[in-house]
Scaffold this motif. Structure first.
Motif, short mmCIF file in Angstrom:
data_model
loop_
_atom_site.label_atom_id
_atom_site.label_comp_id
_atom_site.label_asym_id
_atom_site.label_seq_id
_atom_site.Cartn_x
_atom_site.Cartn_y
_atom_site.Cartn_z
N ASP A 215 41.17 98.42 35.19
CA ASP A 215 40.53 98.07 36.45
C ASP A 215 40.24 99.27 37.34
O ASP A 215 39.25 99.27 38.08
CB ASP A 215 41.38 97.06 37.23
N ASP A 216 41.10 100.29 37.29
CA ASP A 216 40.97 101.34 38.30
C ASP A 216 40.88 102.75 37.73
O ASP A 216 40.75 103.71 38.49
CB ASP A 216 42.13 101.27 39.29
N ALA A 217 40.93 102.92 36.41
CA ALA A 217 40.91 104.26 35.83
C ALA A 217 39.48 104.73 35.59
O ALA A 217 38.54 103.93 35.53
CB ALA A 217 41.69 104.28 34.52
N HIS B 129 24.31 109.79 26.03
CA HIS B 129 25.16 108.62 26.17
C HIS B 129 26.60 109.10 26.11
O HIS B 129 26.93 109.97 25.30
CB HIS B 129 24.95 107.61 25.04
N VAL B 130 27.45 108.54 26.95
CA VAL B 130 28.89 108.78 26.87
C VAL B 130 29.54 107.46 26.51
O VAL B 130 29.23 106.42 27.09
CB VAL B 130 29.45 109.32 28.20
N LEU C 226 31.64 114.49 35.92
CA LEU C 226 31.23 113.12 35.69
C LEU C 226 32.48 112.25 35.66
O LEU C 226 33.46 112.58 34.99
CB LEU C 226 30.49 112.99 34.36
N ALA C 227 32.46 111.14 36.37
CA ALA C 227 33.58 110.20 36.39
C ALA C 227 33.03 108.79 36.21
O ALA C 227 32.37 108.25 37.10
CB ALA C 227 34.37 110.31 37.70
N LEU C 228 33.29 108.20 35.03
CA LEU C 228 32.82 106.87 34.70
C LEU C 228 33.95 105.86 34.84
O LEU C 228 35.05 106.10 34.32
CB LEU C 228 32.30 106.82 33.27
N PRO C 229 33.73 104.74 35.49
CA PRO C 229 34.78 103.72 35.53
C PRO C 229 35.12 103.25 34.11
O PRO C 229 34.22 103.01 33.31
CB PRO C 229 34.15 102.58 36.33
N ARG D 164 38.05 108.25 41.10
CA ARG D 164 36.93 107.97 41.99
C ARG D 164 35.64 108.13 41.20
O ARG D 164 35.22 109.25 40.90
CB ARG D 164 36.93 108.94 43.17
N PRO D 165 34.98 107.03 40.83
CA PRO D 165 33.76 107.13 40.01
C PRO D 165 32.66 107.92 40.71
O PRO D 165 32.46 107.79 41.92
CB PRO D 165 33.35 105.66 39.82
#
Length: 437
Positions: free
Chosen positions: A109-111, A128-129, A158-161, A201-202
């Motif tokens: 949910d939060d990572a 694509h990641v 880059l920070a993807l949920p 933090r996405p």
């Protein structure tokens, strides 16, 4: 920002104490699991994969390569980052494998899945990641526009949920491949410090998989960027010219690359059977339901009145995204509603998605079989007719012949002739029935 040197730290994500060191000016966003230390890396193209052993590796060519001009390679840099370089490739990938799988069930949910990247050569590429989330489970996020926007901008974060990779019923208890990136065309990307961050933090979001198939968008794929929109404009112009000449389309085919193929492998049969009916081919390679929806909402079936619309779509939803067939079916239902609104007098021949893969029972074949069960329920006996052509396209035991399906997905000329022959009785009946009131 410069890439961060990998840390000698790999632990369970849940309950991990923060172990990352950060450059000046950046505060930690949560507990961090560094993935690069101790990981095995693999480099792949569409025909082979090879481990990244040593400083440099080139994916080897088979004896008879399908893409002789392609070149896919990777190297380790002195600062600990990795560079993937590909040229004229149909597919290129860099994959991370863990020797000890991670249990991520408590962090969905939060990572965030985070990395530092540098994309200095993306004019003919895009990324694509993704994550391999278990057996028969691969999820990825299209970052074509983001990776092109980052070109020449130096190191970016880059920070993807993590929830971007989650679907109903997914089991994240043993993730051995928590990261890969892939592309096609020609490009270069450098990555460093691939990590999982609890309470991250996405920096970007992702489409909602529950509504993606019904949300109209253009096709954002590397290999389609040069031709997809020009094809759309060309089709609009063709309709305008046909209407002006007093020969508006009477028969319209709507679909993906298999329908697009009436202009290639199926051209001879098209000219024999359908050109005399003032037919219009609105097939676009790679399209999913949402891409067709965008096209319909931007004029492709406006300004004329067809007698019959033939619709076949969905194999890219279930194939590329491996989405729930019920979700794909919702996209098809949305298209049927759009066709009715824009072509109220036309009858629709809804085709079952054609079989794919050599033999029955594969995951993709099963997904399409379930999709077709949904589609059959859309027939109403008047406005919408449903037809399954698998019996005339596949062998009696359900296997596919390469004489009909050369790549086990697309049709040969003989395949298009079988399609036309198998559809002929139903199509003739619908064409003769007259417009709906």
């Amino acid at each position: 920002m410069s890439p961060l040197h990998p840390l000698i730290c790999l632990a369970a994500l849940v309950g991990l104490s923060a172990c990352s060191s950060l450059p000046a000016g950046r505060a930690p966003t949560g507990d961090v699991t560094e993935l690069m230390p101790g990981a095995r890396w693999e480099v792949a193209d569409m025909e082979a994969a090879t481990p990244l052993v040593g400083d440099t590796v080139v994916v080897p060519k088979p004896a008879q390569p399908r893409v002789p001009a392609s070149d896919v390679r990777a190297r380790r840099e002195a600062d600990g980052s990795l560079t993937l370089q590909w040229r004229e490739a149909w597919y290129a990938a860099l994959r991370l494998h863990l020797t000890q799988p991670l249990d991520l069930r408590g962090a969905l949910d939060d990572a965030t899945l985070e990395l530092d990247w540098r994309s200095d050569d993306m004019a003919r590429a895009g990324l694509h990641v993704g994550m391999a989330c278990g057996p028969d489970c691969v999820r990825k996020v299209n970052l074509l526009r983001a990776s092109r926007a980052a070109q020449g901008q130096g190191w970016q974060q880059l920070a993807l949920p993590l929830r971007c990779f989650v679907r109903d019923g997914a089991d994240f208890r043993a993730i051995a491949q928590p990261f890969f990136l892939d592309s096609s065309g020609s490009g270069t990307v450098q990555v460093a410090r691939v990590r999982l961050v609890r309470q991250g933090r996405p920096s970007t979001g992702c489409p909602d998989y529950r509504s993606e198939s019904v949300t109209p968008v253009t096709l954002d794929q590397v290999w389609a960027m040069d031709w997809w929109m020009p094809r759309h404009e060309k089709k609009l112009q063709a309709v305008r010219e046909a209407v002006a000449a007093g020969r508006p389309p009477q028969l319209v085919f709507i679909g993906d690359s298999i329908t697009h193929g009436w202009e290639d492998a199926g051209r001879r049969i098209w000219d024999e059977r359908y050109a005399p009916l003032d037919a219009l081919d609105l097939g676009y390679g790679g399209d999913k339901t949402e891409n067709v929806l965008w096209r319909l909402q931007h004029g492709e079936i406006d300004g004329f009145q067809a007698r019959v619309v033939v619709l076949m779509i969905g194999t890219n939803n279930t194939g590329d995204r491996q989405e729930d067939p019920a979700t794909t079916a919702a996209g098809v239902r949305r298209l049927l509603d759009e066709i009715r609104a824009r072509q109220p007098a036309a009858r629709v021949l809804l085709l079952a998605v054609f079989p794919r893969d050599a033999e029955p029972g594969t995951r993709l074949r099963r997904l399409n079989d379930r999709l077709n069960q949904h589609l059959a329920g859309f027939a109403d006996g008047e406005r919408i007719s449903f037809l399954d052509l698998q019996p005339v396209l596949a062998e009696p035991d359900g296997r596919l012949s390469t004489a009909i399906f050369p790549d086990l997905l697309h049709l040969s000329e003989d395949g298009y002739r079988r399609w036309a022959d198998g559809m002929a009785p139903t199509l003739q009946r619908l064409l003769s029935a007259g417009p709906l009131r």
